[in-house]
Design a protein around this motif. Sequence first.
Motif, PDB file in Angstrom:
ATOM      1  N   PRO A   1      90.778  48.592  25.797  1.00  0.00           N
ATOM      2  CA  PRO A   1      90.602  48.131  24.095  1.00  0.00           C
ATOM      3  C   PRO A   1      89.162  48.193  23.964  1.00  0.00           C
ATOM      4  O   PRO A   1      88.773  48.759  22.806  1.00  0.00           O
ATOM      5  N   ALA A   2      88.155  47.735  24.842  1.00  0.00           N
ATOM      6  CA  ALA A   2      86.760  47.833  24.602  1.00  0.00           C
ATOM      7  C   ALA A   2      86.434  49.163  24.515  1.00  0.00           C
ATOM      8  O   ALA A   2      85.615  49.797  23.590  1.00  0.00           O
ATOM      9  N   LEU A   3      87.063  50.180  25.431  1.00  0.00           N
ATOM     10  CA  LEU A   3      86.563  51.446  25.228  1.00  0.00           C
ATOM     11  C   LEU A   3      86.975  52.132  24.148  1.00  0.00           C
ATOM     12  O   LEU A   3      86.268  52.948  23.420  1.00  0.00           O
ATOM     13  N   ALA A   4      88.407  52.012  23.603  1.00  0.00           N
ATOM     14  CA  ALA A   4      88.921  52.666  22.209  1.00  0.00           C
ATOM     15  C   ALA A   4      88.121  52.097  21.294  1.00  0.00           C
ATOM     16  O   ALA A   4      87.840  52.681  20.278  1.00  0.00           O
TER      17      ALA A   4
ATOM     18  N   LEU B   1      80.578  64.569  20.941  1.00  0.00           N
ATOM     19  CA  LEU B   1      80.883  63.349  20.794  1.00  0.00           C
ATOM     20  C   LEU B   1      82.476  63.357  20.470  1.00  0.00           C
ATOM     21  O   LEU B   1      83.322  62.755  21.194  1.00  0.00           O
ATOM     22  N   ALA B   2      83.007  64.396  19.659  1.00  0.00           N
ATOM     23  CA  ALA B   2      84.367  64.397  19.269  1.00  0.00           C
ATOM     24  C   ALA B   2      85.249  64.762  20.622  1.00  0.00           C
ATOM     25  O   ALA B   2      86.308  64.252  20.865  1.00  0.00           O
ATOM     26  N   TRP B   3      84.831  65.761  21.232  1.00  0.00           N
ATOM     27  CA  TRP B   3      85.288  66.468  22.484  1.00  0.00           C
ATOM     28  C   TRP B   3      85.372  65.344  23.582  1.00  0.00           C
ATOM     29  O   TRP B   3      86.456  65.314  23.983  1.00  0.00           O
ATOM     30  N   CYS B   4      84.400  64.562  23.435  1.00  0.00           N
ATOM     31  CA  CYS B   4      84.526  63.537  24.655  1.00  0.00           C
ATOM     32  C   CYS B   4      85.419  62.469  24.540  1.00  0.00           C
ATOM     33  O   CYS B   4      86.282  62.132  25.348  1.00  0.00           O
ATOM     34  N   TRP B   5      85.607  62.060  23.329  1.00  0.00           N
ATOM     35  CA  TRP B   5      86.843  60.911  23.041  1.00  0.00           C
ATOM     36  C   TRP B   5      88.254  61.725  22.946  1.00  0.00           C
ATOM     37  O   TRP B   5      89.018  61.083  23.368  1.00  0.00           O
ATOM     38  N   PHE B   6      88.113  63.037  22.351  1.00  0.00           N
ATOM     39  CA  PHE B   6      89.499  63.687  22.519  1.00  0.00           C
ATOM     40  C   PHE B   6      90.099  63.682  23.745  1.00  0.00           C
ATOM     41  O   PHE B   6      91.157  63.491  24.080  1.00  0.00           O
ATOM     42  N   VAL B   7      89.118  63.919  24.720  1.00  0.00           N
ATOM     43  CA  VAL B   7      89.662  64.337  26.321  1.00  0.00           C
ATOM     44  C   VAL B   7      89.968  62.850  26.859  1.00  0.00           C
ATOM     45  O   VAL B   7      90.860  62.761  27.585  1.00  0.00           O
ATOM     46  N   THR B   8      89.067  61.900  26.544  1.00  0.00           N
ATOM     47  CA  THR B   8      89.256  60.679  26.953  1.00  0.00           C
ATOM     48  C   THR B   8      90.985  60.113  26.637  1.00  0.00           C
ATOM     49  O   THR B   8      91.593  59.765  27.407  1.00  0.00           O
ATOM     50  N   ALA B   9      91.089  60.173  25.252  1.00  0.00           N
ATOM     51  CA  ALA B   9      92.429  59.668  24.922  1.00  0.00           C
ATOM     52  C   ALA B   9      93.345  60.651  25.426  1.00  0.00           C
ATOM     53  O   ALA B   9      94.533  60.284  25.701  1.00  0.00           O
ATOM     54  N   LEU B  10      93.270  61.920  25.463  1.00  0.00           N
ATOM     55  CA  LEU B  10      94.257  62.808  26.083  1.00  0.00           C
ATOM     56  C   LEU B  10      94.581  62.475  27.526  1.00  0.00           C
ATOM     57  O   LEU B  10      95.855  62.519  27.833  1.00  0.00           O
ATOM     58  N   VAL B  11      93.625  62.244  28.212  1.00  0.00           N
ATOM     59  CA  VAL B  11      93.827  61.839  29.622  1.00  0.00           C
ATOM     60  C   VAL B  11      94.480  60.634  29.786  1.00  0.00           C
ATOM     61  O   VAL B  11      95.382  60.520  30.761  1.00  0.00           O
ATOM     62  N   ALA B  12      94.233  59.558  28.868  1.00  0.00           N
ATOM     63  CA  ALA B  12      94.924  58.267  28.759  1.00  0.00           C
ATOM     64  C   ALA B  12      96.407  58.420  28.663  1.00  0.00           C
ATOM     65  O   ALA B  12      97.094  57.959  29.265  1.00  0.00           O
ATOM     66  N   SER B  13      96.734  59.550  27.721  1.00  0.00           N
ATOM     67  CA  SER B  13      98.360  59.564  27.172  1.00  0.00           C
ATOM     68  C   SER B  13      98.772  60.388  28.300  1.00  0.00           C
ATOM     69  O   SER B  13     100.003  60.062  28.697  1.00  0.00           O
ATOM     70  N   LEU B  14      98.087  61.480  28.780  1.00  0.00           N
ATOM     71  CA  LEU B  14      98.875  62.284  30.030  1.00  0.00           C
ATOM     72  C   LEU B  14      99.109  61.422  31.299  1.00  0.00           C
ATOM     73  O   LEU B  14     100.210  61.435  32.317  1.00  0.00           O
ATOM     74  N   GLY B  15      98.011  60.607  31.550  1.00  0.00           N
ATOM     75  CA  GLY B  15      98.164  60.035  32.679  1.00  0.00           C
ATOM     76  C   GLY B  15      99.263  58.922  32.942  1.00  0.00           C
ATOM     77  O   GLY B  15      99.882  58.801  33.605  1.00  0.00           O
TER      78      GLY B  15
END
Length: 218
Positions: A106-109, A66-80
């Motif tokens: 917003p809903a995803l976050a 769970l933690a790795w999934c949302w960490f990668v999601t936020a990291l991809v959003a920032s890098l993107g």
Amino acid sequence: MARPTVRVDAVLVQAVIAGALSFAHLHDLAAAAGQDGWKAWAYPVSVDLLLVAAWRRLRTDGPSRLAWCWFVTALVASLGANVATAGLLDLDDVPAWLRILVAAWPALAFMGGTLLAHSVGDRVPVPPAPAAPAPAPDIEPEPVPVAEPEQAPVAAAEEAAALPATPAPPVPAALVDHARKVAADHQARTGFPIDTDTLRTRLGVPPQLADAIAAQLA
């Protein structure tokens, strides 16, 4: 009184600069995708908070899917956002799919932050400690059969027979009563009457006294 010296941490300065640039890139991308006003400023805060929450979950509770999934999601959003605002994307003509992603963020976050805050980590469960073994019942051990003595030579037997017989020692009545209980208990457990050697072992008396007791029990 000495003045406290101010030490500048290079890592902290670098983190502030990198955070400010990433914040600006996320703001510019959100504004280009149609999120103007205060909403464009809220997007970088949302992305960075989700990234920090996932990283904190990894540090405190250990690695989890769970933690790795949302960490990668936020990291991809920032890098993107950083890559998209580097000239690879026309901010005056943002494609429709990017507008959809920005509007859905917003809903995803919110879902990611809620799961990180209120869900239990999927760590490997610790097996329960084995139960203590039940105490063994207090069973009296079976008497060890006494090995029969080897037959003495015929000459020794004849010599012993020639000796006068030793009179049987007197047996106290209390010892006879106790011997009866031992004999009854032995027959109840084994189904056979007790023999003289076993009776002598259970009572702890000399052989002559055991023969006298067995004679009274017969």
